[in-house]
Write a protein that holds these residues in place. Structure first.
Motif, PDB file in Angstrom:
ATOM      1  N   GLN A  39      10.105  83.570  75.681  1.00  0.00           N
ATOM      2  CA  GLN A  39      11.001  83.440  74.520  1.00  0.00           C
ATOM      3  C   GLN A  39      11.765  84.746  74.273  1.00  0.00           C
ATOM      4  O   GLN A  39      12.961  84.726  73.936  1.00  0.00           O
ATOM      5  N   ALA A  40      11.093  85.875  74.456  1.00  0.00           N
ATOM      6  CA  ALA A  40      11.763  87.170  74.285  1.00  0.00           C
ATOM      7  C   ALA A  40      12.920  87.303  75.292  1.00  0.00           C
ATOM      8  O   ALA A  40      13.995  87.817  74.959  1.00  0.00           O
ATOM      9  N   GLY A  41      12.690  86.832  76.506  1.00  0.00           N
ATOM     10  CA  GLY A  41      13.755  86.853  77.513  1.00  0.00           C
ATOM     11  C   GLY A  41      14.910  85.951  77.106  1.00  0.00           C
ATOM     12  O   GLY A  41      16.087  86.306  77.262  1.00  0.00           O
ATOM     13  N   LEU A  42      14.561  84.787  76.570  1.00  0.00           N
ATOM     14  CA  LEU A  42      15.608  83.856  76.137  1.00  0.00           C
ATOM     15  C   LEU A  42      16.417  84.450  74.979  1.00  0.00           C
ATOM     16  O   LEU A  42      17.659  84.354  74.960  1.00  0.00           O
ATOM     17  N   ASP A  43      15.719  85.070  74.045  1.00  0.00           N
ATOM     18  CA  ASP A  43      16.413  85.698  72.910  1.00  0.00           C
ATOM     19  C   ASP A  43      17.357  86.799  73.406  1.00  0.00           C
ATOM     20  O   ASP A  43      18.484  86.930  72.920  1.00  0.00           O
ATOM     21  N   GLN A  44      16.873  87.578  74.370  1.00  0.00           N
ATOM     22  CA  GLN A  44      17.710  88.656  74.912  1.00  0.00           C
ATOM     23  C   GLN A  44      18.942  88.053  75.606  1.00  0.00           C
ATOM     24  O   GLN A  44      20.059  88.539  75.421  1.00  0.00           O
ATOM     25  N   LEU A  45      18.725  87.015  76.381  1.00  0.00           N
ATOM     26  CA  LEU A  45      19.847  86.340  77.048  1.00  0.00           C
ATOM     27  C   LEU A  45      20.882  85.882  76.034  1.00  0.00           C
ATOM     28  O   LEU A  45      22.095  86.054  76.228  1.00  0.00           O
ATOM     29  N   ALA A  46      20.405  85.297  74.946  1.00  0.00           N
ATOM     30  CA  ALA A  46      21.327  84.760  73.930  1.00  0.00           C
ATOM     31  C   ALA A  46      22.129  85.866  73.247  1.00  0.00           C
ATOM     32  O   ALA A  46      23.221  85.612  72.721  1.00  0.00           O
ATOM     33  N   ARG A  47      21.615  87.092  73.275  1.00  0.00           N
ATOM     34  CA  ARG A  47      22.291  88.208  72.607  1.00  0.00           C
ATOM     35  C   ARG A  47      23.431  88.819  73.410  1.00  0.00           C
ATOM     36  O   ARG A  47      24.264  89.531  72.850  1.00  0.00           O
ATOM     37  N   PHE A  48      23.467  88.595  74.704  1.00  0.00           N
ATOM     38  CA  PHE A  48      24.556  89.191  75.490  1.00  0.00           C
ATOM     39  C   PHE A  48      25.886  88.604  75.029  1.00  0.00           C
ATOM     40  O   PHE A  48      25.988  87.395  74.772  1.00  0.00           O
ATOM     41  N   PRO A  49      26.908  89.453  74.919  1.00  0.00           N
ATOM     42  CA  PRO A  49      28.182  88.948  74.395  1.00  0.00           C
ATOM     43  C   PRO A  49      28.823  87.877  75.281  1.00  0.00           C
ATOM     44  O   PRO A  49      29.601  87.060  74.795  1.00  0.00           O
ATOM     45  N   GLN A  50      28.442  87.846  76.554  1.00  0.00           N
ATOM     46  CA  GLN A  50      29.010  86.848  77.473  1.00  0.00           C
ATOM     47  C   GLN A  50      28.365  85.465  77.297  1.00  0.00           C
ATOM     48  O   GLN A  50      28.877  84.464  77.797  1.00  0.00           O
ATOM     49  N   THR A  51      27.220  85.417  76.637  1.00  0.00           N
ATOM     50  CA  THR A  51      26.440  84.175  76.583  1.00  0.00           C
ATOM     51  C   THR A  51      26.861  83.272  75.432  1.00  0.00           C
ATOM     52  O   THR A  51      27.003  83.727  74.299  1.00  0.00           O
ATOM     53  N   ASP A  52      27.024  82.004  75.743  1.00  0.00           N
ATOM     54  CA  ASP A  52      27.158  80.983  74.703  1.00  0.00           C
ATOM     55  C   ASP A  52      25.737  80.577  74.297  1.00  0.00           C
ATOM     56  O   ASP A  52      25.054  79.867  75.050  1.00  0.00           O
ATOM     57  N   PRO A  53      25.265  81.014  73.146  1.00  0.00           N
ATOM     58  CA  PRO A  53      23.853  80.792  72.795  1.00  0.00           C
ATOM     59  C   PRO A  53      23.502  79.335  72.525  1.00  0.00           C
ATOM     60  O   PRO A  53      22.328  78.990  72.357  1.00  0.00           O
ATOM     61  N   LYS A  54      24.502  78.476  72.494  1.00  0.00           N
ATOM     62  CA  LYS A  54      24.231  77.040  72.319  1.00  0.00           C
ATOM     63  C   LYS A  54      24.038  76.341  73.662  1.00  0.00           C
ATOM     64  O   LYS A  54      23.739  75.142  73.702  1.00  0.00           O
ATOM     65  N   ARG A  55      24.313  77.067  74.736  1.00  0.00           N
ATOM     66  CA  ARG A  55      24.199  76.443  76.055  1.00  0.00           C
ATOM     67  C   ARG A  55      23.316  77.306  76.954  1.00  0.00           C
ATOM     68  O   ARG A  55      23.804  78.145  77.718  1.00  0.00           O
TER      69      ARG A  55
END
Lengths: 260, 260
Positions: free
Chosen positions: B117-133
């Motif tokens: 989950q921590a990895g997923l949260d970090q992924l969602a924080r990158f400005p390139q990431t669409d956190p809904k997808r």
């Protein structure tokens, strides 16, 4: 990605002329019996192309399997919906279909193999077909038919079963399989239950076949057929997701076996 | 075909600039532990895009999983190879790897879920990431990790396990799974044997998950990793066909969950 590109080019070649799908009822013979299949191809595709044998469900050659042949034609293939039962034998009720299918699915699989082979031979004879690049797909009863065709040593590059019966009285014949095998199954199909799935996998394993099996959660028997209703609790039902996914899996399989 | 087209456009957008894949080591935290993951994305893709969490084998974040992240970046995704073990914890032998993995794979899956989950949260924080997808994929140990992440109710559209351990002490948690699940398994994998496969299928079935499982004949454990050797009799070996087929299956799955 190359697979994808190839498939895309095939479709682009064909889709501009969807009205240009040529279809034709074709009579042919096996063991003194007249069979009546259904040919479909695109006349905008030039030259010889891979041929796909399509084998019907237990109701025989009808609208469903003809539509599949047309879809394959639109993708750039020559498709031939073979007739296992014989001209005019088109059982109208499940009871009649069960009775007819039983003639072919018993302990002696000689006739179902011969009829499928006759369809394959007919497919190879069409001038549009590249006889070195053949595959066979089948639905339910037809899945059983194309697997038996493969077990007979037929010259196909690939075999795809959609919710087909996987059992065989002759598992040792799997050693004769010359092409690749893809079995697409409903994970909740009561007609293809876990012991049958396990036996099939063991058969493929023992014969060192190049095989794959995709299981679709929630899907039951006939999951690709919109006429199968929408109540999975009956054990037979359409499942749009599994239909789409299995068709995509078939396309990727064809891209692999036929090259780019 | 739309899936195909979409994938093609993604690749065309990315492939002209293969040298433009940006990669970066990223430190982040979970429960007081410093973790060190690996980010990859293409700077030729504009705007926010789907994010893929990639979880490592039992050896931890290394060249293999970094390469997978780069492949995903070249396809147009933001990929983040998460670190489950902690910065600097990179077991160098199978014995050490087994020992490290055992800390996470035991009867209490709290920590593996929290780390994923921590990895997923970090992924969602990158400005390139669409956190809904978001989606998550994992290899071997990482397959177990992403399945546990899904069982924890994580906000992912899809989860893909490549030869991952499918067992869980908490099968009832499958009811919390919010996305789709695709399990890609070697049909001859002794580390993921038939009873485990059957239990997983039953778990998915009971919870009415949207799940699929592809079984690859002849493939054993680690079939996607070229460093796994080429002797299937050892139970661990690379299988180029199964590697390619499973990657294609993942691509089709992504095309479905992320839309065209």
């Amino acid at each position: 990605m190359k697979h994808c590109l190839w498939a895309l080019l095939m479709v682009l070649a064909a889709q501009t002329a969807e009205a240009r799908i040529v279809t034709k009822t074709v009579e042919y013979q096996q063991g003194g019996t007249t069979l009546e299949g259904y040919l479909a191809y695109s006349d905008t595709v030039k030259g010889k192309r891979p041929g796909i044998l399509v084998v019907h469900e237990w109701t025989g050659v009808g609208p469903y399997v003809k539509h599949r042949a047309e879809q394959l034609a639109a993708m750039g293939y020559v498709a031939f919906a073979a007739d296992i039962y014989g001209k005019g034998v088109r059982p109208a009720t499940p009871e009649l279909a069960a009775k007819e299918a039983a003639k072919y699915r018993g302990p002696d699989r000689t006739l179902i193999r011969a009829r499928a082979q006759a369809g394959l031979d007919q497919l190879a004879r069409f001038p549009q077909t590249d006889p070195k690049r053949l595959a066979a797909i089948g639905y339910c009863f037809g899945g059983t038919a194309v697997l038996e065709l493969a077990r007979s040593g037929a010259d196909v590059l690939g075999t795809v079963s959609f919710h087909g019966g996987l059992d065989t009285p002759n598992p040792a014949d799997a050693s004769r399989i010359r092409g690749k095998v893809l079995a697409l199954a409903g994970a909740d199909d009561p007609i293809v239950p876990p012991p049958q799935v396990a036996a099939f996998q063991q058969e493929m394993r023992n014969a060192k076949v190049d095989w794959q099996m995709n299981l679709y959660g929630g899907a039951v028997h006939s999951f690709t057929n919109p006429d199968a209703g929408n109540d999975p609790s009956k054990g037979v039902a359409y499942n749009a997701k599994a239909d789409r996914r299995s068709w995509e899996a078939m396309k990727a399989f064809f891209a692999e076996i036929f090259g780019k």
